[in-house]
Design a protein around this motif. Sequence first.
Motif, PDB file in Angstrom:
ATOM      1  N   ASP A  45       0.833  -1.215   0.000  1.00  0.00           N
ATOM      2  CA  ASP A  45       0.000   0.000   0.000  1.00  0.00           C
ATOM      3  C   ASP A  45       0.864   1.261   0.000  1.00  0.00           C
ATOM      4  N   LEU A  46       1.985   1.172   0.701  1.00  0.00           N
ATOM      5  CA  LEU A  46       2.919   2.300   0.711  1.00  0.00           C
ATOM      6  C   LEU A  46       3.493   2.521  -0.690  1.00  0.00           C
ATOM      7  N   VAL A  47       3.855   1.432  -1.352  1.00  0.00           N
ATOM      8  CA  VAL A  47       4.428   1.560  -2.697  1.00  0.00           C
ATOM      9  C   VAL A  47       3.383   2.133  -3.672  1.00  0.00           C
ATOM     10  N   TYR A  48       2.137   1.700  -3.533  1.00  0.00           N
ATOM     11  CA  TYR A  48       1.072   2.285  -4.369  1.00  0.00           C
ATOM     12  C   TYR A  48       1.004   3.800  -4.159  1.00  0.00           C
ATOM     13  N   LYS A  49       1.053   4.170  -2.887  1.00  0.00           N
ATOM     14  CA  LYS A  49       0.950   5.597  -2.522  1.00  0.00           C
ATOM     15  C   LYS A  49       2.110   6.397  -3.145  1.00  0.00           C
ATOM     16  N   LEU A  50       3.319   5.830  -3.040  1.00  0.00           N
ATOM     17  CA  LEU A  50       4.488   6.513  -3.616  1.00  0.00           C
ATOM     18  C   LEU A  50       4.314   6.667  -5.132  1.00  0.00           C
ATOM     19  N   CYS A  51       3.837   5.609  -5.773  1.00  0.00           N
ATOM     20  CA  CYS A  51       3.647   5.650  -7.234  1.00  0.00           C
ATOM     21  C   CYS A  51       2.660   6.752  -7.605  1.00  0.00           C
ATOM     22  N   ASP A  52       1.571   6.831  -6.851  1.00  0.00           N
ATOM     23  CA  ASP A  52       0.520   7.792  -7.205  1.00  0.00           C
ATOM     24  C   ASP A  52       0.978   9.232  -6.976  1.00  0.00           C
ATOM     25  N   ILE A  53       1.667   9.462  -5.847  1.00  0.00           N
ATOM     26  CA  ILE A  53       2.162  10.835  -5.599  1.00  0.00           C
ATOM     27  C   ILE A  53       3.200  11.208  -6.662  1.00  0.00           C
ATOM     28  N   ALA A  54       4.075  10.246  -6.986  1.00  0.00           N
ATOM     29  CA  ALA A  54       5.131  10.538  -7.968  1.00  0.00           C
ATOM     30  C   ALA A  54       4.519  10.824  -9.339  1.00  0.00           C
ATOM     31  N   ASP A  55       3.520  10.041  -9.742  1.00  0.00           N
ATOM     32  CA  ASP A  55       2.879  10.293 -11.046  1.00  0.00           C
ATOM     33  C   ASP A  55       2.336  11.710 -11.094  1.00  0.00           C
ATOM     34  N   HIS A  56       1.704  12.118  -9.987  1.00  0.00           N
ATOM     35  CA  HIS A  56       1.128  13.468  -9.924  1.00  0.00           C
ATOM     36  C   HIS A  56       2.238  14.526 -10.063  1.00  0.00           C
ATOM     37  N   LEU A  57       3.331  14.348  -9.275  1.00  0.00           N
ATOM     38  CA  LEU A  57       4.405  15.355  -9.294  1.00  0.00           C
ATOM     39  C   LEU A  57       5.128  15.377 -10.648  1.00  0.00           C
ATOM     40  N   LEU A  58       5.207  14.208 -11.286  1.00  0.00           N
ATOM     41  CA  LEU A  58       5.938  14.127 -12.559  1.00  0.00           C
ATOM     42  C   LEU A  58       5.045  14.435 -13.762  1.00  0.00           C
ATOM     43  N   GLY A  59       3.761  14.652 -13.495  1.00  0.00           N
ATOM     44  CA  GLY A  59       2.820  14.927 -14.598  1.00  0.00           C
ATOM     45  C   GLY A  59       2.587  13.694 -15.455  1.00  0.00           C
ATOM     46  N   ARG A  60       2.777  12.497 -14.852  1.00  0.00           N
ATOM     47  CA  ARG A  60       2.522  11.264 -15.605  1.00  0.00           C
ATOM     48  C   ARG A  60       1.066  10.849 -15.434  1.00  0.00           C
ATOM     49  N   GLU A  61       0.549  10.100 -16.375  1.00  0.00           N
ATOM     50  CA  GLU A  61      -0.823   9.609 -16.247  1.00  0.00           C
ATOM     51  C   GLU A  61      -0.925   8.739 -14.997  1.00  0.00           C
ATOM     52  N   ASN A  62      -2.006   8.909 -14.221  1.00  0.00           N
ATOM     53  CA  ASN A  62      -2.148   8.123 -12.987  1.00  0.00           C
ATOM     54  C   ASN A  62      -2.128   6.631 -13.332  1.00  0.00           C
ATOM     55  N   GLY A  63      -1.357   5.850 -12.559  1.00  0.00           N
ATOM     56  CA  GLY A  63      -1.272   4.402 -12.815  1.00  0.00           C
ATOM     57  C   GLY A  63       0.002   4.014 -13.541  1.00  0.00           C
ATOM     58  N   THR A  64       0.717   4.996 -14.098  1.00  0.00           N
ATOM     59  CA  THR A  64       1.931   4.687 -14.874  1.00  0.00           C
ATOM     60  C   THR A  64       2.973   3.976 -14.006  1.00  0.00           C
ATOM     61  N   SER A  65       3.271   4.548 -12.843  1.00  0.00           N
ATOM     62  CA  SER A  65       4.358   3.987 -12.031  1.00  0.00           C
ATOM     63  C   SER A  65       3.969   2.651 -11.398  1.00  0.00           C
ATOM     64  N   ARG A  66       2.685   2.465 -11.101  1.00  0.00           N
ATOM     65  CA  ARG A  66       2.263   1.181 -10.506  1.00  0.00           C
ATOM     66  C   ARG A  66       2.637   0.007 -11.420  1.00  0.00           C
ATOM     67  N   LYS A  67       2.710   0.287 -12.721  1.00  0.00           N
ATOM     68  CA  LYS A  67       3.045  -0.798 -13.666  1.00  0.00           C
ATOM     69  C   LYS A  67       4.473  -1.305 -13.457  1.00  0.00           C
TER      70      LYS A  67
END
Length: 354
Positions: A261-283
């Motif tokens: 759950d922590l890793v999901y959270k990091l992915c989602d915050i990072a996507d937002h800060l990096l301007g990436r589509e939500n869900g990109t980093s979770r992949k």
Amino acid sequence: MKKFDDTILITGGAGFIGSHVVRLFVTKYPETLIINLDKLTYAGNLENLKDIEDRENYLFIRGDITDEKLVLSLFDKYPVSGVIHLAAESHVDRSIINPITFIRTNVIGTVTLLNVCRDAWKDNYKGKCFYQISTDEVYGSLGAEGYFTEETPYDPQSPYSASKASADHFVRAYGNTYALPYLITNCSNNYGPNQFPEKLIPLTINNILNNRPIPVYGKGENIRDWLYVVDHARAIDLVYHKGQKGETYNIGGNNEWKNIDLVYKLCDIADHLLGRENGTSRKLITFVKDRAGHDLRYAIDSSKIRNQLGWLPETPFDKGLTYTIQWYLNNQEWLQHILTGAYEKYYEQQYLKR
Ligand code: NAD
Ligand code: DAU
């Protein structure tokens, strides 16, 4: 050199937590000389302290805490009244690969410091203190229920935690046998700027930035209690100045997260800060072979330090994580400087050859 009211020796001050402690003490106590003794292993980095390195109450000494002659020479030269001992080998996975280094630094290094303190201070213990910075991992692993209190029996499960437990026992033994004044705090998992990207949070951030697979051990079900590093540094300041000698205080964030759950959270915050589509980093998330002897859950009961010393964690988790990710984004140069060939070699051994 200016005459100072007091002198404190901080060991491991170039590392992650140590650098935040050194910064706090150097800026908050300008009349106290802060000596930072650090070997600068792979985890030590003077860039962590660039903003305060020119302060007149700060002195850096490169050296090994197992080097008794060197530590003695510091006590001969400076009127050290307190030691805040953070220097350690601190990564569980490395302790599984090579336990001996952990015994050398964490046990022999601590006993070396204790011997010097005992001998230098024995004629007058008043106003002196050896402060051991320890970990909640000495208490072992919890099931789904319960918390570690200061009375929980030690039950270390990894070579790292066994070495820290051993060091804590020596500190208490020196208190009992030689009346050496001491303090011990056992803290939960820290996160924040300047953490070496071998630990879960900075490793995940670094891999997101580089589009590298994010390795989650086992099923990601293990639970840790996360605390922002500056809140830990504030607790250390409070315990050092107000704690009762001979006492132990647990420090924790009251902030338990399953790794996945922590890793999901990091992915989602990072996507937002990096301007990436939500869900990109979770992949990027990849489940890998579990850590050997992996402790299931740590959770700290910090009511003693809260009730007796009035400490509270102040940084909300979302705010701390967002700030941390932003810090790594803004400090790519810091990352590039530490990600040497040695880091890649470790990464390969830990993640690619298993
Ligand atoms: P770190 O690995 O980032 O830093 C350790 C520092 O100690 C480095 O600067 C390194 O160069 C120095 N060092 C290592 N061996 C040395 C030696 N022989 N002589 C002199 N210096 C040496 O560690 P950290 O995460 O900042 O942890 C600091 C302390 O806090 C450790 O004692 C650790 O057990 C404890 N702790 C860490 C956490 C955490 O979540 N990181 C939580 C609770 C307690
Ligand atoms: O609890 C305090 C301790 O916290 C400190 O004493 C240690 O110095 C510090 O390293 C930390 O130990 P952990 O083993 O809990 O931290 P780490 O960041 O290595 O791992 C956190 C969790 O994430 C743990 O359950 C293992 C898991 N993990 C870790 C890494 C590095 C992964 O799933 N994948 C990874 O790549």
